[in-house]
Design an enzyme around this catalytic site. Structure first.
Site, short mmCIF file in Angstrom:
data_model
loop_
_atom_site.label_atom_id
_atom_site.label_comp_id
_atom_site.label_asym_id
_atom_site.label_seq_id
_atom_site.Cartn_x
_atom_site.Cartn_y
_atom_site.Cartn_z
N GLU A 259 0.89 -1.17 0.00
CA GLU A 259 0.00 0.00 0.00
C GLU A 259 0.91 1.21 0.00
O GLU A 259 1.59 1.48 1.00
CB GLU A 259 -0.87 0.01 1.27
CG GLU A 259 -1.87 -1.10 1.35
CD GLU A 259 -3.02 -0.95 0.38
OE1 GLU A 259 -3.10 0.08 -0.32
OE2 GLU A 259 -3.84 -1.87 0.29
N GLU A 392 4.32 13.19 -4.31
CA GLU A 392 3.57 13.22 -3.05
C GLU A 392 4.30 14.14 -2.06
O GLU A 392 5.49 13.96 -1.80
CB GLU A 392 3.51 11.79 -2.50
CG GLU A 392 2.61 11.67 -1.31
CD GLU A 392 2.50 10.23 -0.81
OE1 GLU A 392 3.55 9.58 -0.65
OE2 GLU A 392 1.37 9.78 -0.59
P1 NAD Z 1 8.26 5.09 4.75
O1 NAD Z 1 8.17 4.37 3.46
O2 NAD Z 1 9.41 5.97 5.00
O3 NAD Z 1 8.25 4.05 5.98
C1 NAD Z 1 7.22 3.11 6.15
C2 NAD Z 1 7.74 1.97 7.00
O4 NAD Z 1 8.78 1.30 6.30
C3 NAD Z 1 8.33 2.39 8.34
O5 NAD Z 1 8.00 1.43 9.33
C4 NAD Z 1 9.83 2.34 8.06
O6 NAD Z 1 10.62 2.12 9.22
C5 NAD Z 1 9.93 1.16 7.13
N1 NAD Z 1 11.10 1.13 6.26
C6 NAD Z 1 11.92 2.14 5.90
N2 NAD Z 1 12.88 1.70 5.05
C7 NAD Z 1 12.63 0.40 4.86
C8 NAD Z 1 13.23 -0.61 4.05
N3 NAD Z 1 14.29 -0.35 3.27
N4 NAD Z 1 12.69 -1.85 4.06
C9 NAD Z 1 11.61 -2.13 4.82
N5 NAD Z 1 11.00 -1.22 5.61
C10 NAD Z 1 11.50 0.03 5.62
O7 NAD Z 1 6.87 5.86 4.90
P2 NAD Z 1 6.46 6.89 6.02
O8 NAD Z 1 7.21 8.14 5.79
O9 NAD Z 1 6.52 6.22 7.35
O10 NAD Z 1 4.90 7.12 5.66
C11 NAD Z 1 4.46 7.98 4.67
C12 NAD Z 1 4.24 7.25 3.37
O11 NAD Z 1 3.33 6.17 3.56
C13 NAD Z 1 3.59 8.13 2.31
O12 NAD Z 1 4.24 7.92 1.08
C14 NAD Z 1 2.16 7.63 2.24
O13 NAD Z 1 1.51 7.85 1.03
C15 NAD Z 1 2.33 6.19 2.52
N6 NAD Z 1 1.08 5.61 3.01
C16 NAD Z 1 0.37 4.79 2.19
C17 NAD Z 1 -0.84 4.27 2.61
C18 NAD Z 1 -1.65 3.36 1.74
O14 NAD Z 1 -2.47 2.62 2.27
N7 NAD Z 1 -1.47 3.35 0.44
C19 NAD Z 1 -1.32 4.57 3.87
C20 NAD Z 1 -0.58 5.42 4.68
C21 NAD Z 1 0.64 5.92 4.24
#
Ligand code: NAD
Length: 488
Positions: A259, A392
């Site tokens: 997602e 975004e």
């Molecule tokens: P992010 O991608 O930075 O982090 C998300 C999660 O991934 C965190 O737990 C982080 O620690 C982990 N992570 C970071 N690097 C990783 C790696 N290399 N491998 C595995 N895990 C890793 O996102 P964020 O800044 O926490 O959240 C914002 C983003 O989430 C926005 O882009 C937003 O659109 C997206 N989002 C999507 C949905 C959806 O359902 N489509 C819902 C909410 C948020």
């Protein structure tokens, strides 16, 4: 029992609440910049302990008794969390910076209540399907399909709607019979860890069925995502990280469910109530400071009405100033961190350098000396190819763009790497349907309709993801299908 950690929150591993091997890390209130307390740090470099514990618990026998146990435990968890709702509300607002009004819906009570939906699914799902007889190769056979738990789920979640996203993964995964390792974002560890405390102390989930590991280091997510003992990686986060998760799962050919981000369009047709539509678009983009993947961040209005739309949206945004999230009247709280604010501000700067006009906002609120606040901002004067219209931002920033009719609006809406959500406002049902059908996106709101609900699958086309969360489709992400045949 109080949930607020006296010293630091714990990890939940194999049914036990334990401190982190990597010490602790600070939990920050984004509205005040104060340290709220500490969370256990599982560490990033050490081998992830939880998946080892999880398969053991996964060995529980499948079948009606197993499903009944899962359903009972999920309802137990729902009821226990609801009994803690007021304390969780206070902690959630402090940790996430989300406006308190949202905790009565998707930021807290909605997703807790939805655990009951997944419990019902565990009990009522058609786990076996009789396909009857057939004669493959001339021999009579009786066939059936069995749905089985996919195994160990590695759930990796972001900070913006932590409870909603955590429960949208652990609810269906546990209902399906899987074991789960949940790794929340470093910015919001308590929302997950305190649920872990309730699971350990107030539910009968067998040890190891659900494990929760908080960490200051993203490396733990990468480790979980590429661990060959994990059968399904269920990830919500940015598209950039989602790509890394997918790449990490290649070696072990682990199923990935993603997602990801969005840049959704809010299309106003020329027969719509323009003022009402612009007011709704303004409200949507400032809700939780724009930190929602499905929030509509591009407002597409008829070219002949552009000036009128800019004025209406500007006026609406002016009435939605960023404020204290504990105030029930606040819609726009702070963004999650100094880093996120810097990212949002750099996009506003980029809009200026791309020739855009900042119609309102564009800075930090003058009345906020502390907290990661950004003024609700409206950008005009750019076209859809501008980076602020393509990328975004994840802040309270709306880009307004003119369109030249319904098909042009569809073209602009689809001119995006993303396809997560969208909205259309108008009067003529035929034209509305044409737009709904034309936009390649996972959810569409018509004239303010709200699709968010436990039984509605949510997810994206294109770079917004793979798979669906919630609903029966979301539950089935955590199942495998086994076909069985015997001579008839
Ligand atoms: P992010 O991608 O930075 O982090 C998300 C999660 O991934 C965190 O737990 C982080 O620690 C982990 N992570 C970071 N690097 C990783 C790696 N290399 N491998 C595995 N895990 C890793 O996102 P964020 O800044 O926490 O959240 C914002 C983003 O989430 C926005 O882009 C937003 O659109 C997206 N989002 C999507 C949905 C959806 O359902 N489509 C819902 C909410 C948020």
């Amino acid at each position: 029992m109080s949930l607020r950690p006296a010293a630091a929150s714990d990890l939940l591993i194999d049914g036990k609440l334990i401190p982190g091997g990597g010490g602790t890390f600070d939990v920050i209130n984004p509205a005040t910049e104060e340290v709220l307390g500490k969370a256990a740090d599982a560490g990033g470099g050490a081998p992830a302990p939880p998946p080892r514990a999880a398969p053991r618990a996964g060995a529980a026998p499948a079948g009606p008794r197993h499903h009944a146990l899962r359903a009972r435990c999920l309802r137990q968890l729902r009821d226990a969390l609801l009994a803690h709702a007021d304390e969780l509300r206070e902690i959630t607002v402090a940790e996430v910076g989300c406006p308190v009004f949202l905790t009565h819906g998707p930021q807290l009570e909605g997703p807790i209540t939805d655990l009951g939906y997944f419990a019902d699914l565990a009990e009522n799902y058609e786990w076996t399907q009789d396909l009857g007889e057939a004669k493959p190769m001339g021999l009579r056979n009786h066939r059936e399909l069995r749905s089985e738990a996919a195994g160990v789920v590695g759930a990796i979640t972001p900070w913006n709607f932590p409870h909603q996203i955590n429960f949208a993964k652990i609810g269906p995964a546990l209902a399906a019979g899987c074991t789960v390792v949940l790794k929340p974002a470093p910015d919001t560890p308590w929302c997950a860890a305190l649920v872990g405390k309730v699971i350990a102390e107030e539910t009968d989930f067998p040890p190891g069925v659900i494990n929760i590991v908080t960490s200051s280091d993203h490396a733990l997510g990468a480790q979980l995502g590429s661990d060959p003992r994990v059968d399904v990686v269920s990830f919500t986060g940015s598209t950039a990280t989602g790509k890394k998760v997918m790449a990490g799962a290649v070696e072990s050919l682990t199923k990935v469910f993603l997602e990801l981000g969005g840049k959704s369009a809010f299309v106003v047709l020329d027969d719509a109530d323009l003022a009402a539509a612009c007011s709704m678009a303004a409200f949507a983009v400032v809700t939780h400071a724009g930190q929602g993947c499905a929030i509509t961040t591009r407002l597409l209005v008829p070219r002949a009405k552009l000036d009128e739309a800019i004025a209406a949206t500007r006026d609406s945004l002016a009435g939605l100033a960023a404020g204290d999230p504990t105030d029930p009247g606040t819609v726009c709280g702070p963004v999650i961190s100094a880093r996120q604010r810097q990212r949002v501000e750099s996009y506003i700067e980029l809009a200026r350098s791309e020739g855009g006009t900042i119609e309102t906002g564009g800075g930090r609120p003058a009345d906020k000396a502390k907290g990661f606040f950004v003024e609700p901002t409206l950008i005009s004067g750019v076209d859809n190819s501008a980076r602020v219209a393509q990328e975004e931002i994840f802040g309270p920033v709306l880009v307004i763009l003119p369109h030249d009719g319904d098909d042009d609006a569809i073209r602009i809406a689809n001119d995006s790497p993303y396809g997560l959500s969208g909205a259309v406002w108008g009067t003529d049902e035929g034209r509305i349907d044409h737009v709904v059908n034309g936009i390649r996106t996972g959810t569409m709101s018509v004239n303010g309709g709200i699709w968010y609900s436990a039984d509605v699958p949510f997810g994206g086309y294109k770079a917004s993801g793979i798979g669906r969360e919630m609903g029966v489709a979301g539950f089935e992400e955590y199942l495998e299908t086994k076909a069985v045949a015997r001579p008839a």
